[in-house]
Scaffold this motif. Structure first.
Motif, PDB file in Angstrom:
ATOM      1  N   TRP A 144     -22.130   2.530 -50.926  1.00  0.00           N
ATOM      2  CA  TRP A 144     -21.941   1.193 -50.370  1.00  0.00           C
ATOM      3  C   TRP A 144     -22.889   0.176 -50.993  1.00  0.00           C
ATOM      4  CZ3 TRP A 144     -22.208   5.329 -46.626  1.00  0.00           C
ATOM      5  CH2 TRP A 144     -20.937   5.750 -46.213  1.00  0.00           C
ATOM      6  N   ASP A 145     -24.118   0.080 -50.492  1.00  0.00           N
ATOM      7  CA  ASP A 145     -25.051  -0.910 -51.014  1.00  0.00           C
ATOM      8  C   ASP A 145     -26.474  -0.518 -50.640  1.00  0.00           C
ATOM      9  OD1 ASP A 145     -25.381  -1.627 -48.295  1.00  0.00           O
ATOM     10  OD2 ASP A 145     -23.761  -3.088 -48.434  1.00  0.00           O
ATOM     11  N   ARG A 146     -27.431  -1.349 -51.087  1.00  0.00           N
ATOM     12  CA  ARG A 146     -28.828  -1.038 -50.827  1.00  0.00           C
ATOM     13  C   ARG A 146     -29.157  -1.082 -49.344  1.00  0.00           C
ATOM     14  NH1 ARG A 146     -29.840  -4.314 -55.314  1.00  0.00           N
ATOM     15  NH2 ARG A 146     -30.453  -6.042 -53.956  1.00  0.00           N
ATOM     16  N   LEU A 150     -31.040   1.936 -47.566  1.00  0.00           N
ATOM     17  CA  LEU A 150     -32.376   1.793 -46.988  1.00  0.00           C
ATOM     18  C   LEU A 150     -32.390   2.129 -45.506  1.00  0.00           C
ATOM     19  CD1 LEU A 150     -33.819  -1.413 -48.699  1.00  0.00           C
ATOM     20  CD2 LEU A 150     -34.642   0.939 -48.903  1.00  0.00           C
ATOM     21  N   LEU A 151     -31.363   1.727 -44.771  1.00  0.00           N
ATOM     22  CA  LEU A 151     -31.333   2.059 -43.344  1.00  0.00           C
ATOM     23  C   LEU A 151     -31.177   3.562 -43.148  1.00  0.00           C
ATOM     24  CD1 LEU A 151     -31.419   1.310 -40.432  1.00  0.00           C
ATOM     25  CD2 LEU A 151     -28.985   0.690 -40.523  1.00  0.00           C
ATOM     26  N   ALA A 390     -23.740   0.207 -39.032  1.00  0.00           N
ATOM     27  CA  ALA A 390     -24.617  -0.913 -38.688  1.00  0.00           C
ATOM     28  C   ALA A 390     -24.571  -2.003 -39.746  1.00  0.00           C
ATOM     29  CB  ALA A 390     -26.049  -0.400 -38.515  1.00  0.00           C
ATOM     30  N   THR A 391     -24.640  -1.631 -41.008  1.00  0.00           N
ATOM     31  CA  THR A 391     -24.672  -2.638 -42.065  1.00  0.00           C
ATOM     32  C   THR A 391     -23.305  -3.254 -42.318  1.00  0.00           C
ATOM     33  OG1 THR A 391     -24.415  -0.864 -43.709  1.00  0.00           O
ATOM     34  CG2 THR A 391     -26.643  -1.584 -43.205  1.00  0.00           C
ATOM     35  N   LEU A 403     -31.384  -4.358 -34.675  1.00  0.00           N
ATOM     36  CA  LEU A 403     -30.674  -3.093 -34.433  1.00  0.00           C
ATOM     37  C   LEU A 403     -31.355  -1.940 -35.164  1.00  0.00           C
ATOM     38  CD1 LEU A 403     -28.306  -1.469 -33.324  1.00  0.00           C
ATOM     39  CD2 LEU A 403     -26.967  -2.171 -35.319  1.00  0.00           C
ATOM     40  N   SER A 404     -31.748  -2.167 -36.405  1.00  0.00           N
ATOM     41  CA  SER A 404     -32.411  -1.106 -37.174  1.00  0.00           C
ATOM     42  C   SER A 404     -33.712  -0.696 -36.506  1.00  0.00           C
ATOM     43  CB  SER A 404     -32.677  -1.584 -38.605  1.00  0.00           C
ATOM     44  OG  SER A 404     -31.473  -1.933 -39.259  1.00  0.00           O
ATOM     45  N   GLY A 405     -34.478  -1.690 -36.043  1.00  0.00           N
ATOM     46  CA  GLY A 405     -35.720  -1.369 -35.347  1.00  0.00           C
ATOM     47  C   GLY A 405     -35.476  -0.565 -34.085  1.00  0.00           C
ATOM     48  N   GLY A 406     -34.420  -0.916 -33.354  1.00  0.00           N
ATOM     49  CA  GLY A 406     -34.095  -0.164 -32.147  1.00  0.00           C
ATOM     50  C   GLY A 406     -33.701   1.269 -32.453  1.00  0.00           C
ATOM     51  N   LEU A 407     -32.896   1.470 -33.499  1.00  0.00           N
ATOM     52  CA  LEU A 407     -32.494   2.823 -33.872  1.00  0.00           C
ATOM     53  C   LEU A 407     -33.691   3.655 -34.325  1.00  0.00           C
ATOM     54  CD1 LEU A 407     -29.205   2.044 -35.845  1.00  0.00           C
ATOM     55  CD2 LEU A 407     -29.383   3.156 -33.613  1.00  0.00           C
TER      56      LEU A 407
END
Length: 527
Positions: A144-146, A150-151, A390-391, A403-407
């Protein structure tokens, strides 16, 4: 004035609608170099990604070095085998084991050169667990993409299941790493990556089979992805389809050649275990009363294993609550289907869940085969799918950061509970229990333990103790002033009966003068 007209590329006509879109018809990621195009100097965004990834790897290493539990039963077996001469190790694998020799060979080299300290024996798994972070980044980036990469890497840094098996001196961290790298090679090859991509897939697949026989289920899922890809390519361009099919056959032929030397060992292992009446069941493969209650895998056992893969190991009460949330997972899957996922999502989902179905079918015949460790590649691929959802759904950078911080916080909290909660049914503190026994024993005292397959753990931590399994009988009063009776795995009826009989016999002519417990281990002192 004519120059622009001469040098400008011709306008392309809109593509006519066809019955099937090509596999690469979905939106390309401009950050991913296309096949045949050499990447130029790294952009500022790429440099940020690399620095972020390096930081994640450092954090992942730090987390995996904080091991809060002692050596587990299977780890002790691997460490005992690693101390044997090479010929004895191979004979032990041939007659008393059910695993390929790759991980055992790595431990053997370390044991013969560095020693058998806990950190040394766990170092290969720790390294594999750290390398899984950039492997997931690369896979998400290629697919997909960076942002997705990264996530996925950030989630893998703190994911409890990945941390757990990166801290265990067994082959499961290797399994997850090689499966992820193999899928990376496959995705790269399906995007036209050429010989290097096919070679990466073939090498990872061969290493996977040398690590765990049940990796066959994962490789079977990959073949489904390849066949679908070849079918679509053939409909678009017959020559291109034949080229891809030829590369696929060549890669699989290389895998077969690399695995052929393993076949005689695998046959001997199967015959030896069948003759001994064990099949491929080596020791306890259950965790907690919830899984142990099921004679054969059913929907609830499947959900239990999915929860383990996503959120790690927790108490039975917590597991029951988490498993009750399965309707939310169904809704998320339906929402994903409603978003018209591309072939990339389909490929990851097939490689994640088809092995689960295969092992479920095998578990109907032999229940012990349906166990998360045998389709362990599910865990990193679940993280990858979560990262993609998510992304793909959230385009606002601030919302995605929240959202990333929550996960990450959720998985981090789950890791802390998994490592520190004494009610975790996978935590067996033999190290702590044996240390207490060693402190309290005096000359003449005897340690008796049940079940008998704790011998490797006892030998690893306390090789000088006067100790014997219950199967050798209880010592007479005149030979042992005090008896330390260590019992574990009492959730298994056979061991519960044996321990109960031993306690009753000891109580007839001795007094209980002390007792202490560690997670999943109990010691009673008789005088």
């Amino acid at each position: 004035r004519l120059l622009p007209a001469v040098t400008a590329p011709p306008r392309q006509r809109p593509a006519a609608p066809g019955p099937a879109a090509p596999l690469d018809a979905d939106e390309r990621d401009p950050a991913v170099p296309q096949p045949g195009v050499l990447p130029g100097r790294a952009t500022p965004g790429e440099r940020v990604s690399w620095f972020t990834l390096a930081g994640l790897m450092v954090v992942a290493l730090a987390i995996r070095l904080v091991v809060t539990r002692g050596v587990w039963l299977d780890e002790a077996i691997s460490i005992t085998q690693a101390q044997m001469p090479w010929s004895e190790l191979m004979e032990s694998l041939r007659t008393n084991d059910v695993h390929p020799p790759l991980h055992h060979a790595v431990l053997w080299v370390l044991a013969q050169t560095v020693g058998t300290a806990e950190l040394v024996m766990r170092a290969p798994s720790i390294l594999a667990g750290v390398l899984l972070v950039p492997a997931l980044y690369a896979l998400g980036h290629v697919l997909w993409d960076r942002r997705a990469g990264l996530l996925a890497a950030a989630l893998a840094t703190v994911a409890p299941f990945l941390v757990w098996y990166a801290q265990e001196a067994r082959m499961y961290a290797f399994f997850m790493l090689f499966a992820t790298v193999g899928l990376l090679g496959q995705a790269w090859a399906m995007k036209g990556g050429g010989a290097k991509a096919w070679a990466l897939y073939a090498v990872a697949a061969a290493l996977l089979l040398w690590t765990q026989y049940f990796a066959v289920a994962f490789l079977a899922a990959q073949q489904l992805g390849f066949l679908a890809h070849i079918g679509v390519r053939s409909r678009e361009d017959r020559r291109e389809g034949l080229r891809v099919a030829g590369a696929w056959l060549a890669a699989n032929a290389a895998i077969v050649l690399a695995v052929l030397p393993l076949v005689p060992l695998a046959v001997d292992q199967f015959q030896a275990n069948e003759a001994a009446g064990r099949g491929f069941d080596q020791g306890p493969s259950r965790a907690g009363d919830i899984a142990a209650e099921q004679p054969r895998p059913d929907v609830y056992v499947v959900l239990t294993n999915l929860v383990w893969a996503a959120l790690g190991y927790h108490s039975d009460a917590m597991l029951s609550r988490l498993t009750a949330l399965w309707p939310l997972a169904i809704l998320a899957a339906l929402f994903l289907l409603g978003r018209r996922p591309t072939w990339r999502v389909h490929l990851v989902a097939v490689c994640a869940f088809v092995p689960v179905l295969i092992m479920f079918g095998a578990g109907m015949a032999k229940p012990f085969l349906f166990e998360i460790r045998y389709f362990v590649a599910l865990a990193p691929l679940l993280l990858l799918l979560v990262a993609r959802m998510a992304t793909a759904w959230i385009h606002s950078g601030r919302a995605l950061a929240v959202l990333s911080g929550g996960l990450i916080a959720l998985l981090g909290a789950a890791t802390v509970d998994e490592l520190l909660n004494g009610a975790n049914p996978r935590r067996y503190d033999f190290k702590g229990a044996l240390a207490q026994v060693e402190e309290r024993m005096r000359p003449g005292d005897v340690l008796v333990y049940e079940p008998s397959y704790l011998n490797n753990v006892v030998g690893y931590y306390q090789p000088d103790l006067r100790a014997a399994p219950l199967t050798e009988g209880l010592p007479e009063r005149r030979w042992a002033p005090r008896v330390f009776f260590l019992e574990s795995f009492v959730d298994i009826p056979l061991h519960a009966r044996n321990a109960g009989s031993a306690r009753a016999e000891l109580s007839r002519d001795r007094d209980v003068v002390g007792t202490f417990s560690r997670p999943q281990v109990k010691v009673t002192v008789y005088r």
